[in-house]
Design an enzyme around this catalytic site. Structure first.
Site, PDB file in Angstrom:
ATOM      1  N   ASP A   1       0.853  -1.188   0.000  1.00 48.99           N
ATOM      2  CA  ASP A   1       0.000   0.000   0.000  1.00 48.99           C
ATOM      3  C   ASP A   1       0.889   1.238   0.000  1.00 48.99           C
ATOM      4  OD1 ASP A   1      -3.054   0.668   1.817  1.00 48.99           O
ATOM      5  OD2 ASP A   1      -1.823   2.043   0.662  1.00 48.99           O
TER       6      ASP A   1
ATOM      7  N   GLU B 166      -2.921   0.204  -4.017  1.00 48.36           N
ATOM      8  CA  GLU B 166      -2.981  -0.940  -3.118  1.00 48.36           C
ATOM      9  C   GLU B 166      -3.086  -2.237  -3.925  1.00 48.36           C
ATOM     10  OE1 GLU B 166      -6.031  -2.365   0.387  1.00 48.36           O
ATOM     11  OE2 GLU B 166      -6.402  -0.527  -0.700  1.00 48.36           O
TER      12      GLU B 166
END
Length: 415
Positions: free
Chosen positions: A95, A187
């Site tokens: 992320d 992500e």
DNA sequence: GGCCGTTAA
DNA sequence: TAGTTTAACGGCC
């Protein structure tokens, strides 16, 4: 103490640890009071409270023996989970840290030591870590954020830029797992098991290298979690942010120790409402879920109860998201019109544009649709959907618009 | 099949 | 003064 504040800041985000949530909520609610949005939230809150009471009442009617039986059933489910549990994979959740904000800070160094957010006066997409100390976060309107932090700098979204950076990052990710699953621009989940085997490197080394490559290529930092499944990997990454990684050893003991004390709100899939429901049953952590499994099994539907049991054991495989359109079920676009818009012809004009947009998205993917739906939102934030099946699969803008037009006129006809 | 609510980024 | 957009899933009728 904070209970009477209708709007509650979700401070579970990285960088928001230890904030004075009560004071922040006071400002948010003071600013919001009297607005339609506030009234709407108040209504929602009441409804949740009603739900909690209803659930408690239902639970109270069950005899002790029923609860014991229900618990035994869940115990069995838990035992079966342990048997089928799979420790063979290395799953990584990666992320980008405060992604949009970091891109803007990278490109304008004057922003780096100031509280800033990306978005607009009406809605923020991300905030940097300095702004988070003021309670400013994603999904907060800019005008509220400015109340919390008057010095806040709000930079408009440069979506195309973020997309380009995202592509750079994804090109690195696919070295390690060509089938990685992207959840959004910033992500992704990877299964690096094969790469671990063929490279002879440790999972931690590999993820270090991955993050270093991302930094080298983009000047941006990412955080990552490594664990036996996606659910655990995501939490691992989250708790060590920013610019960090966390490896959770793949043993039953390590995973249990990790998952037990987690607050339920950290669980992907437990949002504000489910959190309140569970708190109503005096369930605060993942360990509590397991300890109260008998009650959970009575309070929720089997699918939900079993999901919660898997969560409590830290054994939850699935994530959805895709790197292609193979699993896609819908394509949509929506627009919020100026408050108090009543001109139906204007609405239809917008709807025609939206229909054309959807049609062109369908065409570019060589897809067609069988169902057309509209969504409406009134000035008091009441959402409604109306949908219909079209006779033939279509990707034609005016056919979609015709169906949507019928739905909208029908909706406006309702009393 | 149609609609609602919940969630997430 | 002001509170987004896109997509998925489960529950219910």
């Amino acid at each position: 103490q904070d209970q009477n504040n209708v709007i509650q800041l979700n401070a579970t985000k990285a960088g928001m640890e230890g904030l004075d949530v009560a004071s922040i909520n006071a400002i948010i609610n003071e600013t919001s009071k009297g607005s339609k949005f506030y009234e709407h939230k108040a209504k929602q809150r009441k409804e949740i409270e009603r739900k909690i009471e209803e659930m408690k009442k239902k639970i109270g009617t069950y005899p002790e023996a029923t609860v014991r039986l229900s618990e035994a059933e869940m115990t069995k489910y838990g035992e079966q989970l342990e048997i089928s549990r799979n420790y063979s994979r290395f799953i990584v959740h990666i992320d980008m840290d405060a992604f949009y904000a970091s891109v803007e800070m990278r490109d304008d160094p004057s922003l780096r030591d100031k509280p800033m957010a990306v978005g607009s006066n009406s809605m923020l997409s991300t905030s940097n870590y300095i702004a988070r100390r003021f309670g400013v976060r994603a999904a907060m309107p800019g005008f509220i954020a400015r109340k919390l932090c008057p010095q806040l700098i709000i930079v408009p979204c440069n979506f195309d830029k973020y997309k380009a950076v995202s592509r750079q990052v994804q090109n690195i990710l696919k070295i390690y797992d060509p089938d990685f699953s992207s959840i959004s621009l910033d992500e992704a989940y990877l299964d690096i098991t094969n790469y671990v085997e063929t490279s002879g490197k440790s999972p931690e080394e590999i993820v270090q290298e991955m993050r270093a490559k991302i930094f080298e290529e983009t000047q941006l930092t990412a955080s990552a979690g490594i664990a036996s499944n996606g659910f655990l990997a995501k939490i691992c990454g989250d708790i060590c942010k920013p610019n960090n990684q966390h490896y959770l050893p793949k043993t039953k003991e390590d995973e249990a120790k990790f998952v037990k004390p987690l607050p339920i709100r950290k669980v992907n899939g437990i949002g504000g409402v489910t959190e309140q429901l569970l708190l109503g049953l005096d369930i605060h952590t993942c360990e509590d879920i397991w300890n109260k499994r008998g009650i959970i099994n009575l309070a929720f539907r089997p699918i939900t109860a079993q999901w919660l049991i898997r969560v409590s054991k830290g054994y939850q495989e699935s994530w959805y998201g895709h790197d292609d359109d193979s699993g896609r079920k819908s394509i949509s676009c929506e627009r919020t019109l100026e408050r108090g818009t009543t001109d139906v012809n204007y609405m239809l004009k917008i709807m025609e544009k939206l229909s054309e947009e959807v049609a062109s998205e369908l065409k570019s993917r060589e897809m067609r649709c069988k169902s057309v739906a509209i969504k409406t939102k009134t000035v008091d934030f009441v959402l409604k959907t109306r949908s219909t099946s079209v006779t033939n699969f279509t990707s034609n803008g005016s056919e979609i618009f015709n169906a949507a037009k019928g739905l909208l006129l029908g909706y406006l006809q309702e009393e």
